[in-house]
Design a protein around this motif. Structure first.
Motif, PDB file in Angstrom:
ATOM      1  N   ASN A   1       0.795  -1.221   0.000  1.00 38.66           N
ATOM      2  CA  ASN A   1       0.000   0.000   0.000  1.00 38.66           C
ATOM      3  C   ASN A   1       0.839   1.289   0.000  1.00 38.66           C
ATOM      4  N   LEU A   2       1.818   1.349  -0.893  1.00 38.96           N
ATOM      5  CA  LEU A   2       2.626   2.576  -1.013  1.00 38.96           C
ATOM      6  C   LEU A   2       2.177   3.349  -2.246  1.00 38.96           C
ATOM      7  N   SER A   3       2.077   4.662  -2.097  1.00 41.76           N
ATOM      8  CA  SER A   3       1.608   5.489  -3.211  1.00 41.76           C
ATOM      9  C   SER A   3       2.607   5.471  -4.376  1.00 41.76           C
ATOM     10  N   GLY A   4       2.069   5.383  -5.589  1.00 40.31           N
ATOM     11  CA  GLY A   4       2.896   5.391  -6.799  1.00 40.31           C
ATOM     12  C   GLY A   4       3.751   6.640  -6.904  1.00 40.31           C
ATOM     13  N   SER A   5       3.334   7.711  -6.235  1.00 43.34           N
ATOM     14  CA  SER A   5       4.071   8.974  -6.358  1.00 43.34           C
ATOM     15  C   SER A   5       5.450   8.895  -5.714  1.00 43.34           C
ATOM     16  N   ILE A   6       5.695   7.884  -4.874  1.00 46.79           N
ATOM     17  CA  ILE A   6       7.022   7.851  -4.243  1.00 46.79           C
ATOM     18  C   ILE A   6       7.918   6.741  -4.799  1.00 46.79           C
ATOM     19  N   SER A   7       7.593   6.259  -6.011  1.00 46.83           N
ATOM     20  CA  SER A   7       8.433   5.182  -6.557  1.00 46.83           C
ATOM     21  C   SER A   7       9.889   5.637  -6.748  1.00 46.83           C
ATOM     22  N   GLY A   8      10.092   6.962  -6.900  1.00 50.81           N
ATOM     23  CA  GLY A   8      11.456   7.484  -7.073  1.00 50.81           C
ATOM     24  C   GLY A   8      12.323   7.377  -5.837  1.00 50.81           C
TER      25      GLY A   8
END
Ligand code: BTN
Length: 260
Positions: free
Chosen positions: A81-88
């Motif tokens: 459940n981690l937001s895609g916005s922090i894949s970096g």
């Protein structure tokens, strides 16, 4: 030959490296990782090869590595459940894990945004992080890591032109690749657990910036076809780099730093 039982004997992890798939040769450990994900794989599985034939680098570049000398591996992660916005943030945390593992071996490494592992101003390794996002969450992450370990000056040949190095060239003795891999996985799992505990307030700067080779420095960098100059300020929450140019700050995702 990589002895996977020697890696596992040095692990203190619950998930990472509990399964290690070793191949004497492969086109790309990242490609193999995605195939395994599609077929059903245990999260935390590590894919490693001694001879990578078509290694992939960042921005479509090729990653060349010397058979039996380097570490070329991929780690499969299934975030919860981690937001895609922090894949970096994933490649940055991997860099921190690598530098901490080097520190355990009394070797001082540094990090050049976004994915270069540096020793004494030369590139020791790199990270290619690929992720699959479903809806707003990150479904799978493949962290591909290449580190020059036991290459001698001869192994580098002419094509590297003095910008790359290996651990052997820096410390003067051969390093057991299994121990280095285990140390990286041990650190990486701790860092990923920190991220997973509270991703909303997770501050990547606290982890990454102490090892940055260009904090607060004037840098030249390229984004698409444009070349810019500015002062490196920090990492944004999503892993982008924040640069000050002419009194204002701007964030960049895909830039390449040219001069540090
Ligand atoms: C870069 O600096 O451009 C990133 C290089 C990443 C190379 C590694 S080696 C293991 C994994 N498999 C690949 O095909 N690439 C990554």
């Amino acid at each position: 030959m990589i002895f996977t039982n020697l890696v596992q004997a040095n692990l203190r992890t619950q998930i990472l490296g509990q399964v290690i798939e070793y191949y004497s040769q492969l086109d790309s450990t990242n490609e193999e990782a995605w195939e395994m994900i599609d077929e059903g794989v245990k999260p935390g599985t590590v894919i490693i090869t001694d001879r990578q034939l078509s290694g992939k680098g960042r921005n479509g570049a090729k990653w060349q590595s010397k058979a039996d000398r380097s570490l070329t591996f991929s780690v499969i992660i299934q975030p919860n459940n981690l937001s895609g916005s922090i894949s970096g943030v994933f490649p940055l945390l991997s860099g921190v894990a690598i530098v901490k593992a080097l520190q355990d071996m009394h070797i001082k490494g540094g990090l050049k945004w976004p994915n270069d592992i540096m020793v004494k101003g030369k590139k020791l390794g790199g990270i290619l992080c690929e992720s699959r996002i479903q809806g707003k969450s990150i479904n799978w992450v493949v962290l591909g890591i290449g580190i020059n370990v036991n290459e001698t000056a001869n192994d580098f040949g002419n094509d590297i032109s003095g910008t790359a190095t290996s651990l052997y060239l820096e410390v003067g003795n051969f390093i057991q690749r299994e121990r280095l891999l285990a140390a990286i996985l041990n650190h990486l799992e701790i860092l990923l657990n920190d991220l997973g505990k509270d991703s909303e307030s997770f501050d990547i700067n606290k982890y990454w910036t102490p090892y940055c080779t260009h904090s607060n420095k004037q840098i030249t960098f390229q984004d698409d076809d444009k070349v810019y100059q500015g002062r490196f300020i920090k990492i944004a929450k999503n892993g982008e780099c924040v640069i000050e140019m002419n009194g204002t700050t701007q964030s960049f995702t895909g830039a390449v730093i040219k001069n540090v």
